[in-house]
Design an enzyme around this catalytic site. Structure first.
Site, PDB file in Angstrom:
ATOM      1  N   GLY A   9       0.856  -1.183   0.000  1.00 24.54           N
ATOM      2  CA  GLY A   9       0.000   0.000   0.000  1.00 24.54           C
ATOM      3  C   GLY A   9       0.887   1.226   0.000  1.00 24.54           C
ATOM      4  O   GLY A   9       2.105   1.124   0.183  1.00 24.54           O
ATOM      5  N   SER A  11       2.494   4.933   1.196  1.00 26.70           N
ATOM      6  CA  SER A  11       3.029   5.428   2.461  1.00 26.70           C
ATOM      7  C   SER A  11       1.902   6.003   3.314  1.00 26.70           C
ATOM      8  O   SER A  11       1.097   6.797   2.832  1.00 26.70           O
ATOM      9  CB  SER A  11       4.080   6.510   2.184  1.00 26.70           C
ATOM     10  OG  SER A  11       4.613   6.987   3.393  1.00 26.70           O
ATOM     11  N   GLY A  12       1.832   5.560   4.557  1.00 23.85           N
ATOM     12  CA  GLY A  12       0.806   6.053   5.475  1.00 23.85           C
ATOM     13  C   GLY A  12      -0.467   5.232   5.480  1.00 23.85           C
ATOM     14  O   GLY A  12      -1.390   5.527   6.237  1.00 23.85           O
ATOM     15  N   ALA A  13      -0.523   4.186   4.664  1.00 26.77           N
ATOM     16  CA  ALA A  13      -1.745   3.376   4.593  1.00 26.77           C
ATOM     17  C   ALA A  13      -1.947   2.518   5.842  1.00 26.77           C
ATOM     18  O   ALA A  13      -3.058   2.109   6.140  1.00 26.77           O
ATOM     19  CB  ALA A  13      -1.733   2.493   3.351  1.00 26.77           C
ATOM     20  N   GLY A  14      -0.860   2.236   6.570  1.00 28.09           N
ATOM     21  CA  GLY A  14      -0.964   1.427   7.784  1.00 28.09           C
ATOM     22  C   GLY A  14      -0.285   0.076   7.691  1.00 28.09           C
ATOM     23  O   GLY A  14      -0.483  -0.789   8.544  1.00 28.09           O
ATOM     24  N   LYS A  15       0.547  -0.110   6.674  1.00 30.77           N
ATOM     25  CA  LYS A  15       1.209  -1.404   6.451  1.00 30.77           C
ATOM     26  C   LYS A  15       2.006  -1.864   7.668  1.00 30.77           C
ATOM     27  O   LYS A  15       1.835  -2.979   8.140  1.00 30.77           O
ATOM     28  CB  LYS A  15       2.164  -1.324   5.247  1.00 30.77           C
ATOM     29  CG  LYS A  15       1.537  -0.963   3.946  1.00 30.77           C
ATOM     30  CD  LYS A  15       2.566  -0.832   2.843  1.00 30.77           C
ATOM     31  CE  LYS A  15       3.626   0.226   3.079  1.00 30.77           C
ATOM     32  NZ  LYS A  15       3.142   1.603   3.099  1.00 30.77           N
ATOM     33  N   THR A  16       2.890  -1.008   8.136  1.00 30.55           N
ATOM     34  CA  THR A  16       3.789  -1.393   9.232  1.00 30.55           C
ATOM     35  C   THR A  16       3.016  -1.624  10.524  1.00 30.55           C
ATOM     36  O   THR A  16       3.259  -2.609  11.231  1.00 30.55           O
ATOM     37  CB  THR A  16       4.876  -0.320   9.426  1.00 30.55           C
ATOM     38  OG1 THR A  16       5.631  -0.213   8.209  1.00 30.55           O
ATOM     39  CG2 THR A  16       5.811  -0.676  10.566  1.00 30.55           C
ATOM     40  N   SER A  83       6.105  -1.203  -2.819  1.00 27.54           N
ATOM     41  CA  SER A  83       6.202  -2.143  -3.955  1.00 27.54           C
ATOM     42  C   SER A  83       4.957  -2.191  -4.831  1.00 27.54           C
ATOM     43  O   SER A  83       4.353  -3.244  -5.012  1.00 27.54           O
ATOM     44  CB  SER A  83       6.495  -3.551  -3.440  1.00 27.54           C
ATOM     45  OG  SER A  83       7.652  -3.550  -2.667  1.00 27.54           O
TER      46      SER A  83
END
Length: 171
Positions: A9, A11-16, A83
């Site tokens: 997703g 940047s800032g989508a909440g992946k991490t 990615s």
């Protein structure tokens, strides 16, 4: 046999955030689990690539090959990375056994409001020149195993429950 959970997703989508919670749940059952984050992996690989589309694809392919190597050794991998290229995800599907793709989607308004790294405000000021989804191309995932809309309706913990239930994971 390990499983690769490829969480993608913008940047800032909440992946991490979501990925770490999923990792902590997974680790309780499978000690042979690792958490990989794109920002940290860039440092591990020596920060030798920039942020152009070509460099981003090269970087993503490094992550893909690493995930493949670990998975083949029976390790469960959670990889959180932007990615956003069909070619990378297609390679993953063709080469990684037990590959699960999770697309975390958020509106541009949500991403700009979160802006943890200051990328979106830098873009608006003309400072950021190679922002994924803007100047740098982005292929929205066409066949992810799961799409999570992460505009704040659910907490990260609830999002992980959705992953667990949707992918029928057993913890």
């Amino acid at each position: 046999m390990g499983v690769v959970y490829w969480i993608t997703g913008l940047s800032g989508a909440g992946k991490t955030t979501i990925g770490k919670i999923l990792y902590n749940r997974l680790k309780k059952k499978y000690a042979n689990s690792v958490f990989l984050d794109g920002d940290i992996l860039r440092q591990v690989f020596g920060n030798d690539l920039g942020y152009s589309e070509n460099d981003r694809i090269k970087c993503a392919m490094r992550y893909s090959r690493l995930c493949n190597l670990l998975q083949r050794q029976g390790i469960h991998v959670i990889c959180c990375t932007v990615s956003m290229f069909d070619s990378v995800r297609d390679w993953n599907r063709e080469n990684i056994e037990n590959y699960r793709e999770i697309y975390i989607k958020a509106t541009i308004e949500t991403l700009q409001a979160r802006d943890q790294k200051g990328l979106y405000s830098s873009y608006q000021k003309g400072v950021e020149k190679e922002l994924a989804g803007f100047q740098v191309g982005m292929d929205e995932p066409k066949h992810p195993d799961l799409v999570l809309n992460n505009d704040g309706e659910y907490t990260p913990e609830e999002q992980v429950e959705i992953i667990i239930n949707s992918l029928k994971l057993r913890f």
